[in-house]
Scaffold this motif. Sequence first.
Motif: not given
Length: 78
Positions: A5-13, A37-47
């Motif tokens: 729920d806290d993180y989104f994991v994807g691949y770069g373009p 393709k390199p892995v990119r990690i994003f964190e969901y912010q409160p909004d």
Amino acid sequence: MTALDDYFVGYGPEQIANVEIHERPDGSAVIEEITYKPVRIFEYQPDRSLKELFGEDADRALEAFWAEYERLADEEND
């Protein structure tokens, strides 16, 4: 909340290619090209917007993400 729920994991373009040359004993060679393709990690912010993580923060988030994923997969298989 879980790491899923806290993180989104994807691949770069972008794609990265590594080329290696393997020489054989007979003098010939084999060329191997690996593209990924390199892995990119994003964190969901409160909004619920996303903030990209780098370095140690990204490593910790990715470890937590996969640990939670494996835990859920184990529960499903039991």
